[in-house]
Scaffold this motif. Structure first.
Motif, PDB file in Angstrom:
ATOM      1  N   GLU A  27      49.364  44.937  47.581  1.00  0.00           N
ATOM      2  CA  GLU A  27      48.278  43.983  47.792  1.00  0.00           C
ATOM      3  C   GLU A  27      48.787  42.576  48.076  1.00  0.00           C
ATOM      4  O   GLU A  27      48.345  41.926  49.044  1.00  0.00           O
ATOM      5  CB  GLU A  27      47.341  43.957  46.590  1.00  0.00           C
ATOM      6  N   ARG A  59      48.059  40.577  51.557  1.00  0.00           N
ATOM      7  CA  ARG A  59      47.278  39.334  51.575  1.00  0.00           C
ATOM      8  C   ARG A  59      48.129  38.184  52.115  1.00  0.00           C
ATOM      9  O   ARG A  59      47.622  37.301  52.819  1.00  0.00           O
ATOM     10  CB  ARG A  59      46.761  39.018  50.174  1.00  0.00           C
ATOM     11  N   PHE A  70      41.319  43.635  50.319  1.00  0.00           N
ATOM     12  CA  PHE A  70      42.255  44.720  50.002  1.00  0.00           C
ATOM     13  C   PHE A  70      41.548  45.795  49.206  1.00  0.00           C
ATOM     14  O   PHE A  70      40.760  45.497  48.299  1.00  0.00           O
ATOM     15  CB  PHE A  70      43.453  44.196  49.200  1.00  0.00           C
TER      16      PHE A  70
END
Length: 331
Positions: free
Chosen positions: A191, A195, A202
């Motif tokens: 994640e 990002r 996500f």
């Protein structure tokens, strides 16, 4: 020269570092000193001969070796320097720093490789090193191909299933550069990385099934071979586009009917990996629009660990094999 060689199909332990004969370029070939090569999922699948899409098995086994591999040096994507060339080559000169694809010749796990000069080989971006450059062609060429097929417009909602791999990480960035709102689907350990490279949202596939959510998308790029075709189509908006990165043969047939008789477009066309597209990626990198997301760099002596890292699905980006410790800064 040194090269990573495998003589039998099997686990990563089949990979051995050996001395083999250095290749010599033909009249229309360039000889490249390879500094770095991407370690790909395809390399691991060819080595083990285990594929998520089963219909590849028969043609590949016949073409690449029925009982043992015909081409014993893996590696399809590289960065390096032109060391010599045949007398018919005019588009390069000795000393050119290049990156590109070996296509089905493979061989980038060796310190030198000879390739036809009309292959997808271009000068590497000036603002990244050989390690980073080797991490571009596979993911970048395929992601650019799919995102353009999707005809993304500013404000489109794009979901990338399997966003943490080579293709997915570039797809996130290219979709963002086209003005999309991007949702990345992968394991929770990825994640932060996703990002960081631009994903707006996500979804951890272990925690939630995006096909059972109420959210709808203009575009889905699906890199997961085991995905439910019907479920993914079901979460597309009207006139949505579903791009199959690892299509099953049944999905290919179904795509024709979905596109003809429904309001959703299903695309499974494979990337051509053309020279002009690699030039465009180079320009995007030099402009700072996209960058390769690196996981780990391994030396040639660590090739078993490199393959195991890719197969574990724990990598946070792209795995690269360094064939020159000085270039990579490996002790």
């Amino acid at each position: 020269m040194r090269a990573v060689v495998y003589t039998n199909y099997g686990s990563a332990s089949e990979l051995k570092l050996k001395n083999i004969e250095k290749p010599q370029p033909k009249a229309d070939e360039v000889c490249i000193k390879v500094f770095a090569a991407e370690v790909t999922k395809a390399d691991c699948e060819l080595r083990s001969f285990k594929f998520p899409v089963k219909w590849f098995w028969v043609p590949l086994r016949l073409g690449l070796g029925l009982f043992k591999p015909k081409r014993q040096v893996l590696g399809g994507y590289f960065a390096g320097e032109i060391e010599s060339m045949g007398d018919k080559v005019t588009r390069f000169k000795v000393g050119d720093q290049v990156f590109g694809s070996t296509q089905l010749k493979m061989g980038a796990y060796g310190e030198y490789i000879c390739l036809p000069s009309d292959y997808t080989i271009v000068k590497k971006p000036h603002n990244i090193d050989f390690i980073q450059s080797a991490a571009v062609p596979l993911g970048g060429l395929n992601a650019l191909h799919f995102m353009r097929k999707a005809k993304i417009k500013t404000g489109d909602t794009v979901l990338i299933n399997g966003a943490g791999g080579s293709i997915g990480t570039f797809a996130v960035q290219i979709a963002k550069s086209m003005g999309a709102d991007v949702t990345a689907v992968d394991s929770c350990i990825k994640e932060a990385m996703l990002r960081n490279i631009g994903a707006d949202h996500f979804i951890d596939y272990n925690d939630k099934d995006f096909t059972k959510d109420k959210e709808r998308y203009d575009v889905i790029l699906d890199m997961v071979a085991q995905s439910s075709y019907t479920s993914c189509i079901g979460v597309l908006k009207p006139c949505g586009r579903y791009l199959l990165g690892n299509p099953r043969i049944s999905d290919m047939f179904r795509s024709v009917f979905s596109s003809w008789f429904g309001d959703k477009l299903v695309i499974f066309a494979f990337a051509g990996e053309r020279e002009q597209e690699l030039v465009e990626l180079k320009d995007m990198i030099e402009a700072g629009t996209i960058m390769p997301a690196l996981d780990n760099i391994y030396g040639m002596e660590q090739i078993v660990e490199a393959h195991q890292r890719v197969e574990s699905e724990q990598r946070l980006g792209i795995v690269v094999l360094s064939l020159d410790k000085q270039q990579a800064g490996i002790n």
